[in-house]
Design a protein around this motif. Structure first.
Motif, PDB file in Angstrom:
ATOM      1  N   GLY A 207       0.776  -1.237   0.000  1.00  0.00           N
ATOM      2  CA  GLY A 207       0.000   0.000   0.000  1.00  0.00           C
ATOM      3  C   GLY A 207       0.801   1.277   0.000  1.00  0.00           C
ATOM      4  N   GLU A 208       2.042   1.223  -0.478  1.00  0.00           N
ATOM      5  CA  GLU A 208       2.808   2.460  -0.602  1.00  0.00           C
ATOM      6  C   GLU A 208       2.389   3.204  -1.859  1.00  0.00           C
ATOM      7  OE1 GLU A 208       6.831   1.325  -0.777  1.00  0.00           O
ATOM      8  OE2 GLU A 208       6.923   0.608   1.279  1.00  0.00           O
ATOM      9  N   GLY A 209       2.637   4.492  -1.881  1.00  0.00           N
ATOM     10  CA  GLY A 209       2.368   5.299  -3.082  1.00  0.00           C
ATOM     11  C   GLY A 209       0.925   5.202  -3.524  1.00  0.00           C
ATOM     12  N   THR A 210       0.710   5.477  -4.798  1.00  0.00           N
ATOM     13  CA  THR A 210      -0.647   5.362  -5.324  1.00  0.00           C
ATOM     14  C   THR A 210      -0.706   4.302  -6.412  1.00  0.00           C
ATOM     15  OG1 THR A 210      -0.379   6.939  -7.142  1.00  0.00           O
ATOM     16  CG2 THR A 210      -0.925   7.859  -4.982  1.00  0.00           C
ATOM     17  N   GLU A 211      -1.904   3.745  -6.602  1.00  0.00           N
ATOM     18  CA  GLU A 211      -2.096   2.712  -7.622  1.00  0.00           C
ATOM     19  C   GLU A 211      -1.666   3.198  -8.999  1.00  0.00           C
ATOM     20  OE1 GLU A 211      -6.115   1.254  -7.707  1.00  0.00           O
ATOM     21  OE2 GLU A 211      -5.449  -0.633  -6.825  1.00  0.00           O
ATOM     22  N   VAL A 212      -2.157   4.384  -9.372  1.00  0.00           N
ATOM     23  CA  VAL A 212      -1.899   4.879 -10.725  1.00  0.00           C
ATOM     24  C   VAL A 212      -0.405   5.039 -10.988  1.00  0.00           C
ATOM     25  CG1 VAL A 212      -2.239   6.800 -12.314  1.00  0.00           C
ATOM     26  CG2 VAL A 212      -4.146   5.998 -10.911  1.00  0.00           C
ATOM     27  N   ASP A 213       0.304   5.579 -10.014  1.00  0.00           N
ATOM     28  CA  ASP A 213       1.752   5.725 -10.167  1.00  0.00           C
ATOM     29  C   ASP A 213       2.408   4.373 -10.393  1.00  0.00           C
ATOM     30  OD1 ASP A 213       1.738   8.431  -9.954  1.00  0.00           O
ATOM     31  OD2 ASP A 213       2.289   8.494  -7.833  1.00  0.00           O
ATOM     32  N   LEU A 214       1.960   3.404  -9.618  1.00  0.00           N
ATOM     33  CA  LEU A 214       2.537   2.064  -9.743  1.00  0.00           C
ATOM     34  C   LEU A 214       2.271   1.499 -11.135  1.00  0.00           C
ATOM     35  CD1 LEU A 214       3.909  -0.391  -8.392  1.00  0.00           C
ATOM     36  CD2 LEU A 214       1.621  -1.211  -7.818  1.00  0.00           C
ATOM     37  N   PHE A 215       1.028   1.602 -11.577  1.00  0.00           N
ATOM     38  CA  PHE A 215       0.644   0.979 -12.848  1.00  0.00           C
ATOM     39  C   PHE A 215       1.335   1.643 -14.043  1.00  0.00           C
ATOM     40  CE2 PHE A 215      -3.743  -0.127 -10.863  1.00  0.00           C
ATOM     41  CZ  PHE A 215      -3.104  -1.015 -10.007  1.00  0.00           C
ATOM     42  N   THR A 216       1.402   2.968 -14.023  1.00  0.00           N
ATOM     43  CA  THR A 216       2.052   3.620 -15.169  1.00  0.00           C
ATOM     44  C   THR A 216       3.539   3.266 -15.204  1.00  0.00           C
ATOM     45  OG1 THR A 216       2.088   5.610 -13.801  1.00  0.00           O
ATOM     46  CG2 THR A 216       0.513   5.575 -15.591  1.00  0.00           C
ATOM     47  N   ALA A 217       4.121   3.058 -14.054  1.00  0.00           N
ATOM     48  CA  ALA A 217       5.531   2.660 -14.011  1.00  0.00           C
ATOM     49  C   ALA A 217       5.688   1.242 -14.550  1.00  0.00           C
ATOM     50  CB  ALA A 217       6.070   2.766 -12.585  1.00  0.00           C
ATOM     51  N   ILE A 218       4.788   0.353 -14.103  1.00  0.00           N
ATOM     52  CA  ILE A 218       4.838  -1.035 -14.552  1.00  0.00           C
ATOM     53  C   ILE A 218       4.762  -1.109 -16.075  1.00  0.00           C
ATOM     54  CG2 ILE A 218       3.465  -3.148 -14.663  1.00  0.00           C
ATOM     55  CD1 ILE A 218       2.749  -2.781 -11.769  1.00  0.00           C
ATOM     56  N   ASP A 219       3.863  -0.294 -16.629  1.00  0.00           N
ATOM     57  CA  ASP A 219       3.613  -0.328 -18.063  1.00  0.00           C
ATOM     58  C   ASP A 219       4.862   0.017 -18.873  1.00  0.00           C
ATOM     59  OD1 ASP A 219       1.724  -0.731 -20.163  1.00  0.00           O
ATOM     60  OD2 ASP A 219       1.750   1.425 -20.521  1.00  0.00           O
ATOM     61  N   LYS A 220       5.775   0.742 -18.249  1.00  0.00           N
ATOM     62  CA  LYS A 220       6.954   1.183 -18.995  1.00  0.00           C
ATOM     63  C   LYS A 220       8.105   0.195 -18.915  1.00  0.00           C
ATOM     64  CE  LYS A 220       6.019   6.032 -18.047  1.00  0.00           C
ATOM     65  NZ  LYS A 220       6.441   7.078 -17.114  1.00  0.00           N
ATOM     66  N   LEU A 221       7.883  -0.922 -18.229  1.00  0.00           N
ATOM     67  CA  LEU A 221       8.992  -1.839 -17.967  1.00  0.00           C
ATOM     68  C   LEU A 221       9.739  -2.238 -19.243  1.00  0.00           C
ATOM     69  CD1 LEU A 221      10.501  -3.422 -15.816  1.00  0.00           C
ATOM     70  CD2 LEU A 221       8.972  -5.337 -16.223  1.00  0.00           C
ATOM     71  N   ASP A 222       8.974  -2.604 -20.286  1.00  0.00           N
ATOM     72  CA  ASP A 222       9.663  -3.057 -21.501  1.00  0.00           C
ATOM     73  C   ASP A 222      10.334  -1.899 -22.234  1.00  0.00           C
ATOM     74  OD1 ASP A 222       7.268  -1.910 -22.177  1.00  0.00           O
ATOM     75  OD2 ASP A 222       6.902  -3.231 -23.887  1.00  0.00           O
ATOM     76  N   LYS A 223       9.986  -0.690 -21.863  1.00  0.00           N
ATOM     77  CA  LYS A 223      10.545   0.459 -22.569  1.00  0.00           C
ATOM     78  C   LYS A 223      11.780   1.022 -21.857  1.00  0.00           C
ATOM     79  CE  LYS A 223       8.341   4.146 -25.204  1.00  0.00           C
ATOM     80  NZ  LYS A 223       7.077   4.901 -25.307  1.00  0.00           N
ATOM     81  N   ILE A 224      11.656   1.208 -20.546  1.00  0.00           N
ATOM     82  CA  ILE A 224      12.767   1.840 -19.829  1.00  0.00           C
ATOM     83  C   ILE A 224      13.507   0.867 -18.911  1.00  0.00           C
ATOM     84  CG2 ILE A 224      11.696   4.123 -19.909  1.00  0.00           C
ATOM     85  CD1 ILE A 224      10.759   3.793 -17.089  1.00  0.00           C
TER      86      ILE A 224
END
Length: 472
Positions: A207-224
């Motif tokens: 439950g750290e941070g916010t969901e949206v921040d987590l998800f947008t970061a996850i989505d970039k995994l293959d890119k960054i």
RNA sequence: GUAGAUAUAGCUCAGCUGGUUAGAGCGUCGGAUUGUGAUUCCGAAGGUCGUGGGUUCGAGCCCCAUUAUUUACCCCA
């Protein structure tokens, strides 16, 4: 009057005859598949009221909306002798947000899903549910254009509303697969994930941070990559421990089945609260989709991937989410979609679930172009050009023109008597495969010369023989 | 919104540390060929070098501004 250099707005394009033919081909493939799966066509207006559009795409989305200035004098309204200022000095001081609603009440369609939701609500009394519709129309976004991104582009949507059944999700995979295969885009990956799987990740991290921040970061995994994601998460207040844990979860490998099993175990270990009737809803949904696909006899398993890093449409998707990547082309996703539990809620009809997806035709086109996958025949327009020798031959050949057209052969007569070289160039430039000649010599013999431009072959034939040759 | 790149003939692009009259290929048009294209040969037309300022004896080239296009970021189809 000074001559101005003609131009078209940024991010828009003209489509010449050859391009239109190819686009029509793509539309045709998609339309046939949609109809085969029982979706019915819908068209909605180019303009929607801004009240319908604003607030549906998040703050960024609102900025990307094209707004249409009210017609007439949008600053003042006059009724009899009474003049009413529409925009006051106070409004101007208050800034664009205060002025906008007073001068623009319409906007260009931003996607096809929101207009669809509006349509469903307005026609709820007459529609048969579950309602399955497809829609192929242009949409507009005031984005900065770049590779594969335009300000005016076509979407091909297929959505179902009024059912929770995961059969729909499974059929979406089938439709995606069939369209791509039909177009020859065999090297593709249909990615699937579930919003609640992402939600479980969030819980597993504590439950750290916010969901949206987590998800947008996850989505970039293959890119960054890991490093980039780790850095971004750290900036958003996630601890190093949580990030480590996340990479463990995201690193889950294996087949669709195996990933489901391994994630289930991982969630239990991490103490994630079950959110479904008997377990984790996201995993259960995905398993059900998988079972449906097996039941259908789906075969393209290599092209389907349970991608736990897929996160998209965060502001509205609530269930399964989809995306298609064409692997051998450098292009953003050519299709995306998912389930939204409360599609029509914003328009006063809560509790209606919908699921759908969209093909981006312009990106599909760019992919096909880059991979040279357009069939040759697509470009063909006129099949036969009749040469025009002189006034006499022009008259004599008119009935022939009529007969060829009557037989369904796309035919044209060159409109001027001019040198043959010019007429040949015309046929060549237009991609017309056959040239039909009847000068005085052939006319005397009651025959025609039929030339195949590609090979240079010439045949001397009667009209009936020409018809047989060209109709085939 | 942020950052970079580019702008020269209808199209794709050359153009040297700034130096006389601006170059090619493709395309277009005319001719060789008054009944044969795509392949051959000869010829012609086509440019206020994106726009506006500046530096200089001199600017396509250097500087500033501006507009357009394009790539990447954000986000997305």
């Amino acid at each position: 009057m000074s001559v101005q250099k003609p131009s078209i707005p940024q991010g828009t394009r003209d489509f010449g005859p050859a391009v239109v033919a190819r686009r029509t081909y793509i539309f045709g493939v998609i339309r046939r598949v949609f109809e085969k799966f029982g979706y019915a066509p819908l068209e909605t207006p180019t303009l929607e009221n801004l009240s319908v559009l604003t607030g549906k795409y998040g703050e960024e989305g609102d900025q990307l909306l094209f707004k249409v200035l009210n017609s007439g004098n949008f600053l003042k309204k006059q009724k009899g002798d009474v003049i009413k200022e529409q925009v006051t000095a106070d409004d101007l001081l208050a800034g664009a947000k205060a002025v906008l609603p007073k001068i623009a009440e319409k906007g260009l369609r931003y996607d096809l899903t929101v207009p669809f939701a509006r349509y469903v609500v307005m026609n709820r009394g007459t529609l048969v549910f579950p309602f399955k519709r497809y829609q192929i129309q242009p949409v507009w976004r005031a984005d900065r254009p770049q590779r594969g991104r335009y300000r005016e582009f076509y979407q091909c949507d297929a959505d179902v509303v009024g059912t929770d059944s995961l059969l729909c999700e499974a059929e979406i995979v089938l439709m995606m697969s069939e369209v791509l295969t039909s177009l020859g885009l065999t090297d593709h990956t249909i990615k699937i994930n579930h919003r609640r799987v992402l939600g479980a990740f969030y819980q597993a991290l504590g439950g750290e941070g916010t969901e949206v921040d987590l998800f947008t970061a996850i989505d970039k995994l293959d890119k960054i990559g890991r490093e980039g994601v780790g850095k971004e998460l750290a900036e958003r207040g996630f601890s190093a421990e949580a990030t480590e844990k996340l990479f463990d979860l995201l690193g889950v490998a294996g087949s669709f089945d195996e990933k489901l099993d391994r994630l289930l175990a991982a969630f239990v270990t991490a103490g994630v609260e079950p959110d479904g009737a008997d377990g984790y809803q996201g995993l259960q949904d995905l398993r059900r989709v998988l079972e449906y696909l097996r039941g259908f006899g789906f075969e393209k398993w290599d092209n389907l991937e349970f991608d736990v890093t897929l996160a998209r449409g965060l502001s509205y998707y609530t269930g399964c989410i989809f995306e298609i990547k064409i692997n051998n082309v450098n292009m953003g996703s050519v299709s995306g979609g998912g389930r939204y539990d409360n599609l029509t809620g914003a328009f006063g009809l809560p509790g209606v679930s919908g699921v759908g997806f969209s093909f981006g035709v312009d990106r599909l086109y760019d992919c096909l172009e880059e991979l040279s996958l357009f069939p040759e025949a697509v470009a063909a327009t006129t099949r036969c050009l009749i040469a025009n020798f002189d006034a006499e031959s022009e008259t004599a050949v008119l009935p022939v023109l009529r007969r060829l057209r009557a037989a369904g052969v796309a035919t044209e007569l060159y409109p001027e008597s001019t040198k043959l070289a010019k007429q040949f160039k015309y046929a060549d430039g237009k991609g017309i495969p056959y040239l039909l000649l009847q000068g005085s010599e052939e006319r005397a013999a009651g025959q025609f010369k039929l030339k195949t431009l590609a090979t240079g072959q010439e045949q001397t034939l009667t009209l009936d023989e020409v018809l047989t040759e060209l109709a085939g």
